[in-house]
Scaffold this motif. Sequence first.
Motif, PDB file in Angstrom:
ATOM      1  N   MET A   1      27.494   5.050 -51.975  1.00 50.97           N
ATOM      2  CA  MET A   1      28.835   5.155 -51.404  1.00 50.97           C
ATOM      3  C   MET A   1      29.902   4.888 -52.462  1.00 50.97           C
ATOM      4  SD  MET A   1      28.161   3.170 -47.772  1.00 50.97           S
ATOM      5  CE  MET A   1      29.860   3.248 -47.190  1.00 50.97           C
ATOM      6  N   LEU A   2      29.655   3.900 -53.297  1.00 55.95           N
ATOM      7  CA  LEU A   2      30.641   3.511 -54.314  1.00 55.95           C
ATOM      8  C   LEU A   2      30.809   4.586 -55.383  1.00 55.95           C
ATOM      9  CD1 LEU A   2      32.578   1.516 -55.522  1.00 55.95           C
ATOM     10  CD2 LEU A   2      30.657   0.185 -56.396  1.00 55.95           C
ATOM     11  N   VAL A   3      29.703   5.086 -55.911  1.00 56.13           N
ATOM     12  CA  VAL A   3      29.818   6.113 -56.958  1.00 56.13           C
ATOM     13  C   VAL A   3      30.387   7.406 -56.364  1.00 56.13           C
ATOM     14  CG1 VAL A   3      27.497   7.133 -56.793  1.00 56.13           C
ATOM     15  CG2 VAL A   3      28.670   7.059 -58.990  1.00 56.13           C
ATOM     16  N   LYS A   4      30.102   7.669 -55.105  1.00 59.03           N
ATOM     17  CA  LYS A   4      30.650   8.841 -54.426  1.00 59.03           C
ATOM     18  C   LYS A   4      32.174   8.727 -54.328  1.00 59.03           C
ATOM     19  CE  LYS A   4      30.109  11.350 -50.012  1.00 59.03           C
ATOM     20  NZ  LYS A   4      31.154  10.858 -49.089  1.00 59.03           N
ATOM     21  N   ILE A   5      32.665   7.577 -53.939  1.00 62.74           N
ATOM     22  CA  ILE A   5      34.113   7.364 -53.853  1.00 62.74           C
ATOM     23  C   ILE A   5      34.769   7.580 -55.215  1.00 62.74           C
ATOM     24  CG2 ILE A   5      35.924   5.628 -53.466  1.00 62.74           C
ATOM     25  CD1 ILE A   5      33.907   4.312 -51.454  1.00 62.74           C
ATOM     26  N   LEU A   6      34.172   6.999 -56.242  1.00 66.14           N
ATOM     27  CA  LEU A   6      34.765   7.089 -57.578  1.00 66.14           C
ATOM     28  C   LEU A   6      34.726   8.520 -58.118  1.00 66.14           C
ATOM     29  CD1 LEU A   6      33.353   3.803 -59.155  1.00 66.14           C
ATOM     30  CD2 LEU A   6      35.728   4.252 -58.486  1.00 66.14           C
ATOM     31  N   MET A   7      33.623   9.222 -57.893  1.00 61.44           N
ATOM     32  CA  MET A   7      33.514  10.591 -58.416  1.00 61.44           C
ATOM     33  C   MET A   7      34.383  11.563 -57.620  1.00 61.44           C
ATOM     34  SD  MET A   7      29.522  10.970 -59.636  1.00 61.44           S
ATOM     35  CE  MET A   7      29.804  12.598 -60.369  1.00 61.44           C
ATOM     36  N   GLU A   8      34.501  11.344 -56.321  1.00 62.16           N
ATOM     37  CA  GLU A   8      35.373  12.206 -55.516  1.00 62.16           C
ATOM     38  C   GLU A   8      36.841  11.982 -55.833  1.00 62.16           C
ATOM     39  OE1 GLU A   8      32.913  13.136 -51.417  1.00 62.16           O
ATOM     40  OE2 GLU A   8      34.094  11.306 -51.529  1.00 62.16           O
ATOM     41  N   ASN A   9      37.139  10.852 -56.456  1.00 60.61           N
ATOM     42  CA  ASN A   9      38.517  10.538 -56.838  1.00 60.61           C
ATOM     43  C   ASN A   9      38.635  10.372 -58.351  1.00 60.61           C
ATOM     44  OD1 ASN A   9      40.147   9.960 -54.168  1.00 60.61           O
ATOM     45  ND2 ASN A   9      38.115   9.079 -53.879  1.00 60.61           N
ATOM     46  N   ALA A  10      37.859  11.161 -59.081  1.00 59.66           N
ATOM     47  CA  ALA A  10      37.861  11.065 -60.546  1.00 59.66           C
ATOM     48  C   ALA A  10      39.284  11.230 -61.082  1.00 59.66           C
ATOM     49  CB  ALA A  10      36.960  12.142 -61.134  1.00 59.66           C
ATOM     50  N   GLY A  11      39.627  10.342 -62.015  1.00 66.98           N
ATOM     51  CA  GLY A  11      40.966  10.363 -62.585  1.00 66.98           C
ATOM     52  C   GLY A  11      41.934   9.440 -61.866  1.00 66.98           C
ATOM     53  N   ARG A  12      41.532   8.914 -60.721  1.00 62.93           N
ATOM     54  CA  ARG A  12      42.358   7.971 -59.969  1.00 62.93           C
ATOM     55  C   ARG A  12      41.736   6.583 -60.049  1.00 62.93           C
ATOM     56  NH1 ARG A  12      43.054  11.223 -54.244  1.00 62.93           N
ATOM     57  NH2 ARG A  12      44.333  12.972 -55.001  1.00 62.93           N
ATOM     58  N   VAL A  13      42.551   5.573 -60.198  1.00 66.65           N
ATOM     59  CA  VAL A  13      42.057   4.198 -60.225  1.00 66.65           C
ATOM     60  C   VAL A  13      41.933   3.689 -58.792  1.00 66.65           C
ATOM     61  CG1 VAL A  13      42.473   1.847 -61.012  1.00 66.65           C
ATOM     62  CG2 VAL A  13      43.138   3.785 -62.457  1.00 66.65           C
ATOM     63  N   GLN A  14      40.791   3.095 -58.488  1.00 66.01           N
ATOM     64  CA  GLN A  14      40.546   2.505 -57.176  1.00 66.01           C
ATOM     65  C   GLN A  14      40.500   0.990 -57.322  1.00 66.01           C
ATOM     66  OE1 GLN A  14      39.914   4.606 -54.226  1.00 66.01           O
ATOM     67  NE2 GLN A  14      40.756   6.087 -55.679  1.00 66.01           N
ATOM     68  N   SER A  15      41.352   0.291 -56.609  1.00 70.69           N
ATOM     69  CA  SER A  15      41.348  -1.172 -56.677  1.00 70.69           C
ATOM     70  C   SER A  15      40.145  -1.733 -55.931  1.00 70.69           C
ATOM     71  CB  SER A  15      42.633  -1.738 -56.063  1.00 70.69           C
ATOM     72  OG  SER A  15      42.636  -1.545 -54.655  1.00 70.69           O
ATOM     73  N   ARG A  16      39.832  -2.981 -56.186  1.00 76.18           N
ATOM     74  CA  ARG A  16      38.711  -3.612 -55.481  1.00 76.18           C
ATOM     75  C   ARG A  16      38.966  -3.603 -53.979  1.00 76.18           C
ATOM     76  NH1 ARG A  16      37.334  -9.951 -55.801  1.00 76.18           N
ATOM     77  NH2 ARG A  16      39.103  -9.931 -54.408  1.00 76.18           N
ATOM     78  N   GLU A  17      40.223  -3.863 -53.587  1.00 71.94           N
ATOM     79  CA  GLU A  17      40.570  -3.884 -52.165  1.00 71.94           C
ATOM     80  C   GLU A  17      40.377  -2.506 -51.536  1.00 71.94           C
ATOM     81  OE1 GLU A  17      42.450  -5.128 -54.605  1.00 71.94           O
ATOM     82  OE2 GLU A  17      42.078  -7.264 -54.200  1.00 71.94           O
ATOM     83  N   GLN A  18      40.768  -1.451 -52.234  1.00 74.73           N
ATOM     84  CA  GLN A  18      40.574  -0.095 -51.716  1.00 74.73           C
ATOM     85  C   GLN A  18      39.089   0.209 -51.542  1.00 74.73           C
ATOM     86  OE1 GLN A  18      42.917   1.875 -54.844  1.00 74.73           O
ATOM     87  NE2 GLN A  18      44.111   2.873 -53.232  1.00 74.73           N
TER      88      GLN A  18
END
Length: 219
Positions: free
Chosen positions: A156-173
């Motif tokens: 789930m985590l790597v999916k979120i990061l790869m689907e939003n590549a180029g965007r920073v995701q905070s720990r809270e997000q």
Amino acid sequence: MRLLLIEDDRQLAVALQRALRAQGYAVDHVGTAKEALLSLKVGMVDAAILDLGLPDMDGTELLRKLRSEKNRTPILVLTARDSISDKIHGLDLGADDYLAKPFDMEELLARLRVIERRLGTAQSACINIGPVSLDTAAHSLSVNGENLSLARKEYMLVKILMENAGRVQSREQLETKLYEWGEEVASNAVEVHIHHLRKKLPEGFIQTIRGVGYTIAKG
């Protein structure tokens, strides 16, 4: 992606939650329009699946109310009302998609992936960044063609990061997208998942933006 399932049929809701969780979604469930309004006002949901036959308010009225209040949460209507006029009415009220019951689970998943792509930076169900390939339809991740074995939260985590590549995701997000209501969340849960992922992925693939969060560079 974190979903809100608005469905008063408890048996169907349980089955849907189980199936969606198996595909890497965090799914919270409510059975009334009142609960849905409260949940969506909090703003911690990426998208909602809405049944129109709710006990306290027709789903079309709920949809109308949400859009009149400028709530832009993507909403996929999932209902037994299958006439063309019903579909047109739902879409005109602001639904992002409309799927009639009975439905095929694979089609529901495909439609959710379309919503995810609208929310993120990915253009298709297959995301390739360097040697890393994510296939959200097949629910798989590979490096240089070799499939990786991941725990559910890691996927789930790597999916979120790869689907939003180029965007920073905070720990809270990330916590919001990974965990459902009532789940215990350790203070360092995201960091632990990131640590495990980094052992399996190429060095430097997941970048830490100090004091902000995590990101993956666009391919």
